[in-house]
Design a protein around this motif. Sequence first.
Motif, PDB file in Angstrom:
ATOM      1  N   VAL A 201       0.954  -1.241  -0.077  1.00 39.14           N
ATOM      2  CA  VAL A 201      -0.193  -0.041  -0.242  1.00 39.14           C
ATOM      3  C   VAL A 201       0.819   1.154   0.093  1.00 39.14           C
ATOM      4  CG1 VAL A 201      -1.934   1.315   0.994  1.00 39.14           C
ATOM      5  CG2 VAL A 201      -1.681  -1.327   1.445  1.00 39.14           C
ATOM      6  N   ASN A 202       0.612   2.080  -0.882  1.00 38.94           N
ATOM      7  CA  ASN A 202       1.158   3.606  -1.049  1.00 38.94           C
ATOM      8  C   ASN A 202       0.300   4.354  -1.854  1.00 38.94           C
ATOM      9  OD1 ASN A 202       2.910   5.845  -1.567  1.00 38.94           O
ATOM     10  ND2 ASN A 202       4.828   4.504  -1.739  1.00 38.94           N
ATOM     11  N   ARG A 203      -0.344   5.107  -0.987  1.00 38.37           N
ATOM     12  CA  ARG A 203      -1.206   5.882  -1.705  1.00 38.37           C
ATOM     13  C   ARG A 203      -0.794   7.314  -2.380  1.00 38.37           C
ATOM     14  NH1 ARG A 203      -5.233   3.735   1.196  1.00 38.37           N
ATOM     15  NH2 ARG A 203      -4.718   2.914   3.146  1.00 38.37           N
ATOM     16  N   ASN A 204       0.510   7.551  -2.503  1.00 39.88           N
ATOM     17  CA  ASN A 204       1.033   8.509  -3.103  1.00 39.88           C
ATOM     18  C   ASN A 204       1.876   8.024  -4.352  1.00 39.88           C
ATOM     19  OD1 ASN A 204       2.017   9.844   0.074  1.00 39.88           O
ATOM     20  ND2 ASN A 204       0.348  10.759  -1.441  1.00 39.88           N
ATOM     21  N   ARG A 205       2.052   6.675  -4.577  1.00 41.94           N
ATOM     22  CA  ARG A 205       2.592   5.973  -5.628  1.00 41.94           C
ATOM     23  C   ARG A 205       1.815   4.983  -6.089  1.00 41.94           C
ATOM     24  NH1 ARG A 205       8.481   7.263  -5.287  1.00 41.94           N
ATOM     25  NH2 ARG A 205       8.719   5.985  -7.041  1.00 41.94           N
ATOM     26  N   ILE A 206       2.276   4.070  -7.134  1.00 39.37           N
ATOM     27  CA  ILE A 206       1.623   2.963  -7.784  1.00 39.37           C
ATOM     28  C   ILE A 206       1.875   1.673  -7.213  1.00 39.37           C
ATOM     29  CG2 ILE A 206       0.876   2.289 -10.104  1.00 39.37           C
ATOM     30  CD1 ILE A 206       0.439   5.337  -9.484  1.00 39.37           C
ATOM     31  N   VAL A 211      -3.473   0.235 -10.123  1.00 38.40           N
ATOM     32  CA  VAL A 211      -3.550  -0.260 -11.199  1.00 38.40           C
ATOM     33  C   VAL A 211      -5.195  -0.908 -11.412  1.00 38.40           C
ATOM     34  CG1 VAL A 211      -2.923  -1.836 -13.198  1.00 38.40           C
ATOM     35  CG2 VAL A 211      -1.309  -0.532 -11.789  1.00 38.40           C
ATOM     36  N   GLN A 212      -5.459  -1.638 -10.380  1.00 36.54           N
ATOM     37  CA  GLN A 212      -6.887  -2.193 -10.488  1.00 36.54           C
ATOM     38  C   GLN A 212      -7.940  -1.116 -10.609  1.00 36.54           C
ATOM     39  OE1 GLN A 212      -6.247  -4.866  -7.249  1.00 36.54           O
ATOM     40  NE2 GLN A 212      -5.838  -6.606  -8.564  1.00 36.54           N
ATOM     41  N   ALA A 213      -7.807  -0.100  -9.616  1.00 35.33           N
ATOM     42  CA  ALA A 213      -8.684   1.061  -9.691  1.00 35.33           C
ATOM     43  C   ALA A 213      -8.821   1.789 -10.909  1.00 35.33           C
ATOM     44  CB  ALA A 213      -8.314   1.999  -8.608  1.00 35.33           C
ATOM     45  N   ASN A 254      -8.886  18.777   8.679  1.00 35.23           N
ATOM     46  CA  ASN A 254      -7.881  18.750   9.863  1.00 35.23           C
ATOM     47  C   ASN A 254      -6.482  18.288   9.112  1.00 35.23           C
ATOM     48  OD1 ASN A 254      -9.545  19.608  11.804  1.00 35.23           O
ATOM     49  ND2 ASN A 254     -10.579  17.298  11.662  1.00 35.23           N
ATOM     50  N   ASN A 255      -6.234  18.572   7.896  1.00 35.58           N
ATOM     51  CA  ASN A 255      -4.662  18.489   7.359  1.00 35.58           C
ATOM     52  C   ASN A 255      -4.681  16.875   7.177  1.00 35.58           C
ATOM     53  OD1 ASN A 255      -3.857  21.024   7.261  1.00 35.58           O
ATOM     54  ND2 ASN A 255      -3.587  20.945   9.280  1.00 35.58           N
ATOM     55  N   ALA A 256      -5.743  16.174   7.003  1.00 34.91           N
ATOM     56  CA  ALA A 256      -5.379  14.578   6.882  1.00 34.91           C
ATOM     57  C   ALA A 256      -4.865  14.359   5.427  1.00 34.91           C
ATOM     58  CB  ALA A 256      -6.951  13.945   6.726  1.00 34.91           C
ATOM     59  N   VAL A 257      -3.875  13.452   5.642  1.00 41.19           N
ATOM     60  CA  VAL A 257      -3.509  12.792   4.309  1.00 41.19           C
ATOM     61  C   VAL A 257      -3.448  11.374   4.116  1.00 41.19           C
ATOM     62  CG1 VAL A 257      -1.964  15.073   3.677  1.00 41.19           C
ATOM     63  CG2 VAL A 257      -1.049  13.031   5.193  1.00 41.19           C
ATOM     64  N   THR A 258      -3.436  10.957   2.934  1.00 39.54           N
ATOM     65  CA  THR A 258      -3.112   9.296   2.764  1.00 39.54           C
ATOM     66  C   THR A 258      -4.149   8.496   3.747  1.00 39.54           C
ATOM     67  OG1 THR A 258      -1.380   9.243   4.044  1.00 39.54           O
ATOM     68  CG2 THR A 258      -0.963   9.708   1.692  1.00 39.54           C
ATOM     69  N   THR A 259      -5.445   9.036   3.925  1.00 36.81           N
ATOM     70  CA  THR A 259      -6.381   8.126   4.689  1.00 36.81           C
ATOM     71  C   THR A 259      -6.827   6.771   3.807  1.00 36.81           C
ATOM     72  OG1 THR A 259      -8.335   9.077   3.706  1.00 36.81           O
ATOM     73  CG2 THR A 259      -7.236  10.206   5.653  1.00 36.81           C
ATOM     74  N   ASN A 260      -7.472   5.973   4.611  1.00 36.31           N
ATOM     75  CA  ASN A 260      -7.966   4.689   3.607  1.00 36.31           C
ATOM     76  C   ASN A 260      -8.893   5.331   2.344  1.00 36.31           C
ATOM     77  OD1 ASN A 260      -6.713   3.523   5.507  1.00 36.31           O
ATOM     78  ND2 ASN A 260      -8.255   1.627   5.909  1.00 36.31           N
ATOM     79  N   GLU A 261      -9.242   6.401   2.645  1.00 38.33           N
ATOM     80  CA  GLU A 261     -10.207   6.715   1.432  1.00 38.33           C
ATOM     81  C   GLU A 261      -9.520   6.719   0.104  1.00 38.33           C
ATOM     82  OE1 GLU A 261     -13.774   8.583  -0.381  1.00 38.33           O
ATOM     83  OE2 GLU A 261     -13.618   7.767   1.683  1.00 38.33           O
ATOM     84  N   SER A 262      -8.210   6.934   0.035  1.00 36.50           N
ATOM     85  CA  SER A 262      -7.373   7.396  -0.989  1.00 36.50           C
ATOM     86  C   SER A 262      -6.763   6.434  -1.745  1.00 36.50           C
ATOM     87  CB  SER A 262      -6.165   8.570  -0.830  1.00 36.50           C
ATOM     88  OG  SER A 262      -6.787   9.604  -0.646  1.00 36.50           O
ATOM     89  N   VAL A 263      -6.815   5.915  -2.897  1.00 34.45           N
ATOM     90  CA  VAL A 263      -6.339   5.062  -3.771  1.00 34.45           C
ATOM     91  C   VAL A 263      -5.138   5.505  -4.379  1.00 34.45           C
ATOM     92  CG1 VAL A 263      -6.663   3.471  -5.539  1.00 34.45           C
ATOM     93  CG2 VAL A 263      -8.410   3.880  -4.120  1.00 34.45           C
ATOM     94  N   LEU A 264      -5.237   6.711  -4.903  1.00 28.37           N
ATOM     95  CA  LEU A 264      -4.112   7.602  -5.194  1.00 28.37           C
ATOM     96  C   LEU A 264      -4.380   9.093  -5.199  1.00 28.37           C
ATOM     97  CD1 LEU A 264      -1.365   7.825  -6.976  1.00 28.37           C
ATOM     98  CD2 LEU A 264      -2.792   7.900  -9.249  1.00 28.37           C
ATOM     99  N   GLU A 265      -3.248   9.758  -4.389  1.00 30.71           N
ATOM    100  CA  GLU A 265      -3.236  11.030  -3.782  1.00 30.71           C
ATOM    101  C   GLU A 265      -2.176  11.628  -4.303  1.00 30.71           C
ATOM    102  OE1 GLU A 265      -3.119  12.498   0.395  1.00 30.71           O
ATOM    103  OE2 GLU A 265      -4.942  11.453  -0.008  1.00 30.71           O
ATOM    104  N   TYR A 340      -6.276  14.796  -5.515  1.00 33.17           N
ATOM    105  CA  TYR A 340      -7.173  13.306  -5.502  1.00 33.17           C
ATOM    106  C   TYR A 340      -7.204  12.969  -6.653  1.00 33.17           C
ATOM    107  CZ  TYR A 340      -7.636  15.275  -0.640  1.00 33.17           C
ATOM    108  OH  TYR A 340      -7.250  15.794   0.545  1.00 33.17           O
ATOM    109  N   VAL A 341      -6.748  11.860  -7.139  1.00 30.65           N
ATOM    110  CA  VAL A 341      -6.787  11.356  -8.425  1.00 30.65           C
ATOM    111  C   VAL A 341      -7.718  10.091  -8.562  1.00 30.65           C
ATOM    112  CG1 VAL A 341      -5.681  10.112 -10.424  1.00 30.65           C
ATOM    113  CG2 VAL A 341      -4.388  11.806  -8.838  1.00 30.65           C
ATOM    114  N   ILE A 342      -7.662   9.281  -7.523  1.00 28.84           N
ATOM    115  CA  ILE A 342      -8.730   8.214  -7.427  1.00 28.84           C
ATOM    116  C   ILE A 342      -9.211   8.007  -5.810  1.00 28.84           C
ATOM    117  CG2 ILE A 342      -9.470   5.911  -7.882  1.00 28.84           C
ATOM    118  CD1 ILE A 342      -7.047   5.735  -9.903  1.00 28.84           C
ATOM    119  N   ARG A 343     -10.349   7.870  -5.656  1.00 28.39           N
ATOM    120  CA  ARG A 343     -10.872   7.780  -4.233  1.00 28.39           C
ATOM    121  C   ARG A 343     -11.501   6.380  -4.179  1.00 28.39           C
ATOM    122  NH1 ARG A 343     -14.084  11.043  -1.860  1.00 28.39           N
ATOM    123  NH2 ARG A 343     -14.559  12.572  -3.385  1.00 28.39           N
TER     124      ARG A 343
END
Length: 455
Positions: A201-206, A211-213, A254-265, A340-343
């Motif tokens: 899992v890496n929400r900022n990389r691939i 790919v599946q998303a 609240n300045n959240a980043v890379t939560t479980n919501e993000s597939v690619l941000e 946010y590219v894919i959520r």
Amino acid sequence: MKKITYIFSLLVLFVFGSCKKFLEVQPQQQVDQQQAIINAGTAATAVNGLFNLLGANGYYGSNFPALSYLSAGDIQWSGSQGDPNEITKHLTSATNGYVQSAWTAIYRTIAQANYIIDKVPGVADPLLTTAVKNQYLGEAYFVRALAYFDLARGWGGVQLILKPTYASTDNAGIPRSSLNDTYAQVLKDLNTAETLVPTGVNRNRITLRTVQALKARFYLYQKNWALAEQFATAVIGDNANYSLVTPYSAFFANNAVTTNESVLELAYTTSNTNGHSNWWLPPALGGRREWSPNDALVALLNNPAVGGNRNALIAQTAPPGNLWYGKLYYRNPLGTDPAYVIRISELYLIRSEARAYQGNLVGANSAQSDLNAVRTRAGVGATTATTLPEFLTALENERQVEFPFEADRWFNLVRTDRAQTVLALPDKHLYLFPIPYNETLVDPQLAGNNRNPGY
């Protein structure tokens, strides 16, 4: 990049940027295409540069998403720049700066991906292990697939540049491909990326889930409902790593980043910023408020039965202004918000539509349950849709309030051939953006009858 030389492209950006500040491109930490990838360090630098290009202001850092949400009928022009006003009125011309900037940025991204694909396999460095090589190559193939996917949905069939440009004569004379062939290249690159990228899992990389998303989105556009469902399920089923965070604002507030919501941000820093907040926030908060949610969208988001807790996307300035503005991009320092590219919510809506078209409308593991998952997270009641037409309308309406400030609604309305009806467009040639005028001047393959019709 393409057959236009790198120097010419920078000149175009300089000319536009000098008279239209919104086209300024942030400094990027990237390897120049003329610098050799010779070891593990320079390979890593090149890949970092690839992601900087993907997130540049011309691409996901601002202008490409702006082409979508400014076209979609929910965002109004409220500033001084003329180009966004053109787009909101569907009077976009071939000289529009946003169109030129996005096109150039996407092809620059493709050029960097091509360079990595060409050079990384030949690097002999024990620090550049096979696993890392495969990761870099898989990321380059994925980014190239995403870039051509975005060109296809924005401009139709385009020139497929698949090799690096080292001289002005490289990649010269390549004709525009058909839309089908352009999408075929997207799938080919995704299939290659799928075999190369890591499974973690890496929400900022691939990774594999990224790919599946994108495959799920790709197959939705191809109306291959079974495969759209299959790949959406692959990501949704990994619920330990990807899930709808609650409430809706939890993925960005609240300045959240890379939560479980993000597939690619895409991540930004003070030295590598994006332009979103500058164009959304009012001057009192450091922005320009060049565009803002219109009254209809404000009403939808503030309606508890429609927007629910998604009203966190908007706020209002203090009296006497009382101006509504979008607050998805808000962070201090300005420009450090993710793009946010894919959520994961998109994957639920993709699967809901795919299941609806396959007749799986109501009950457990159905179109209904997927749509309700997104609605429940937003704090709104269950859908009342029971037939296919009702589900398609419900999904269209849900996307409107789920992704109003992301690159979704316009492309979704075009994909479903609903844009002309919903937005009262005079002609369907507006479904595609114009080929930038500067490109038609220097490339015969984009001039004359090769232009998009109507421009």
